[in-house]
Design a protein around this motif. Structure first.
Motif, PDB file in Angstrom:
ATOM      1  N   CYS A 166       0.838  -1.199   0.000  1.00 53.49           N
ATOM      2  CA  CYS A 166       0.000   0.000   0.000  1.00 53.49           C
ATOM      3  C   CYS A 166       0.875   1.251   0.000  1.00 53.49           C
ATOM      4  O   CYS A 166       1.681   1.443   0.916  1.00 53.49           O
ATOM      5  N   VAL A 167       0.711   2.106  -1.006  1.00 51.28           N
ATOM      6  CA  VAL A 167       1.504   3.333  -1.089  1.00 51.28           C
ATOM      7  C   VAL A 167       0.708   4.481  -0.464  1.00 51.28           C
ATOM      8  O   VAL A 167      -0.418   4.772  -0.865  1.00 51.28           O
ATOM      9  N   GLU A 171       5.371   7.331  -5.121  1.00 48.05           N
ATOM     10  CA  GLU A 171       5.109   6.239  -6.056  1.00 48.05           C
ATOM     11  C   GLU A 171       6.156   5.142  -5.893  1.00 48.05           C
ATOM     12  O   GLU A 171       7.316   5.418  -5.576  1.00 48.05           O
ATOM     13  N   LYS A 172       5.721   3.920  -6.137  1.00 46.85           N
ATOM     14  CA  LYS A 172       6.626   2.769  -6.179  1.00 46.85           C
ATOM     15  C   LYS A 172       6.608   2.208  -7.594  1.00 46.85           C
ATOM     16  O   LYS A 172       5.554   2.122  -8.239  1.00 46.85           O
ATOM     17  N   TYR A 173       7.780   1.791  -8.064  1.00 46.59           N
ATOM     18  CA  TYR A 173       7.926   1.264  -9.422  1.00 46.59           C
ATOM     19  C   TYR A 173       8.348  -0.199  -9.331  1.00 46.59           C
ATOM     20  O   TYR A 173       9.451  -0.508  -8.876  1.00 46.59           O
ATOM     21  N   ALA A 244       0.111   6.844  -4.848  1.00 46.80           N
ATOM     22  CA  ALA A 244      -0.439   7.088  -3.519  1.00 46.80           C
ATOM     23  C   ALA A 244      -1.929   6.752  -3.495  1.00 46.80           C
ATOM     24  O   ALA A 244      -2.676   7.143  -4.396  1.00 46.80           O
ATOM     25  N   GLY A 245      -2.335   6.009  -2.469  1.00 41.58           N
ATOM     26  CA  GLY A 245      -3.725   5.598  -2.347  1.00 41.58           C
ATOM     27  C   GLY A 245      -4.046   4.290  -3.027  1.00 41.58           C
ATOM     28  O   GLY A 245      -5.179   3.805  -2.939  1.00 41.58           O
ATOM     29  N   HIS A 257      11.378  -6.469  -8.430  1.00 47.71           N
ATOM     30  CA  HIS A 257      12.450  -5.486  -8.286  1.00 47.71           C
ATOM     31  C   HIS A 257      11.735  -4.162  -8.057  1.00 47.71           C
ATOM     32  O   HIS A 257      10.769  -3.844  -8.756  1.00 47.71           O
ATOM     33  N   VAL A 258      12.185  -3.384  -7.056  1.00 48.53           N
ATOM     34  CA  VAL A 258      11.395  -2.219  -6.646  1.00 48.53           C
ATOM     35  C   VAL A 258      12.257  -0.963  -6.572  1.00 48.53           C
ATOM     36  O   VAL A 258      13.353  -0.974  -6.007  1.00 48.53           O
ATOM     37  N   GLN A 259      11.716   0.116  -7.147  1.00 52.25           N
ATOM     38  CA  GLN A 259      12.279   1.457  -6.996  1.00 52.25           C
ATOM     39  C   GLN A 259      11.182   2.373  -6.473  1.00 52.25           C
ATOM     40  O   GLN A 259      10.016   1.974  -6.385  1.00 52.25           O
ATOM     41  N   GLN A 260      11.539   3.627  -6.185  1.00 48.85           N
ATOM     42  CA  GLN A 260      10.542   4.532  -5.609  1.00 48.85           C
ATOM     43  C   GLN A 260      10.874   5.977  -5.902  1.00 48.85           C
ATOM     44  O   GLN A 260      12.024   6.317  -6.209  1.00 48.85           O
ATOM     45  N   SER A 261       9.865   6.832  -5.784  1.00 50.99           N
ATOM     46  CA  SER A 261      10.100   8.263  -5.812  1.00 50.99           C
ATOM     47  C   SER A 261      10.728   8.670  -4.476  1.00 50.99           C
ATOM     48  O   SER A 261      10.612   7.952  -3.476  1.00 50.99           O
TER      49      SER A 261
END
Length: 295
Positions: A166-167, A171-173, A244-245, A257-261
């Motif tokens: 849950c973001v 943002e999550k990529y 978000a949300g 594999h995860v990246q993020q703002s």
């Protein structure tokens, strides 16, 4: 059933527990769910100022690395981050760039760190996701809090959990591979090691000499070395952005594999998977892959 969509589908709302289990959990398919956490106070409350006020002076665990890669293959080692204990407000100073550091900081300790280290924040979210708990007939094993810099990257791996991610802000990529891509994804055994900061502030890698070797994926899916790992060209990654949300249902045994703002805040719920026929199929595929690759 082994055919996957070319993109991760969206649901406009959570389904009933039975529908969700039947349409998503049982076939082991990911989806992004809108309006699942819109009632959370956290979506409005979790500003930097609020977190600083509620958690600020508390000492928490922060993963620190020189390059943003915690729990990843580096210099032929499986290298874990330095786990630094520091006041949460000092961590926020770094994320907000009030203090500069050459290193990368990430609150990413699992083991249910939301309930263990940030109990002050639980009332702003939920201790579990009721419709998922009903669908699976169990409560989550862990609820985790994530906050960090955009340079912090989670290397490609899989988990034995049904994951609701849950973001809350940012943002999550995600880059995803289904379990059926296992034959194309390289695994090797690595000596485990940990980053340690020396007195001059530089990092050194210290082997965990008594620990067993760790199987991990050496490949970077964003820049794969196809000369070294030609089989990966046959894999079919899915990419999605969770805003978000929104909530991502990431099924068990899916590689991710995860990246993020920068400064992204998220909470995820890990429900233990069922060790059923899907798990047996994966184990068979894993064993066949290893057998075929034996010299």
């Amino acid at each position: 059933e082994l055919g996957w969509p070319e993109s991760v589908p969206y649901l406009d709302r959570p389904l009933s527990p039975l529908e969700f289990y039947r349409e998503w959990v049982s076939p082991n398919k990911p989806c992004i769910i809108r309006n699942a956490i819109s009632h959370w106070p956290a979506l409005k409350k979790w500003t930097s100022a609020y977190l600083r006020e509620v958690v600020g002076p508390k000492v928490v665990s922060v993963a620190v690395t020189p390059n943003g890669y915690a729990d990843a293959v580096f210099q032929d080692r499986f290298v874990m981050p330095e786990e630094r204990q520091m006041p949460f407000r000092d961590f926020l100073d770094i994320v907000e760039k009030k203090v500069t550091s050459p290193n990368v900081f990430y609150v990413q300790k699992q083991c249910s760190n939301l309930t263990e280290e940030f109990p002050e924040l639980v009332c702003d979210v939920q201790p579990d996701i009721p419709w998922m708990s009903e669908a699976l007939g169990k409560k989550p094993d862990a609820v985790n809090f994530w906050l960090g810099e955009s340079a912090a990257v989670t290397s490609l791996h899989k988990d034995h959990y049904e994951n609701l991610y849950c973001v809350v802000s940012g943002e999550k990529y995600f880059l995803l591979h289904p379990p059926s891509d296992r034959p194309f994804i390289p695994y090797e055994l690595y000596q485990p090691a940990t980053y340690h900061v020396s007195e001059d502030g530089s990092f050194e890698i210290m082997d965990e000499k008594t620990a067993e070797k760790v199987p991990w994926i050496p490949l970077d899916p964003l820049n794969p070395d196809l000369e070294l790992y030609p089989e990966y060209a046959q894999a079919k990654p899915l990419q999605c952005t969770v805003k978000a949300g929104e909530m991502l249902y990431l099924p068990s045994l899916w590689f991710h594999h995860v990246q993020q703002s920068h400064g992204c805040i998220a909470v995820n719920y890990w429900y233990d998977m069922e060790y059923d026929i899907k798990y047996s199929y994966y184990q068979l595929l894993d064993c066949l892959t290893k057998t075929v690759k034996m010299p």
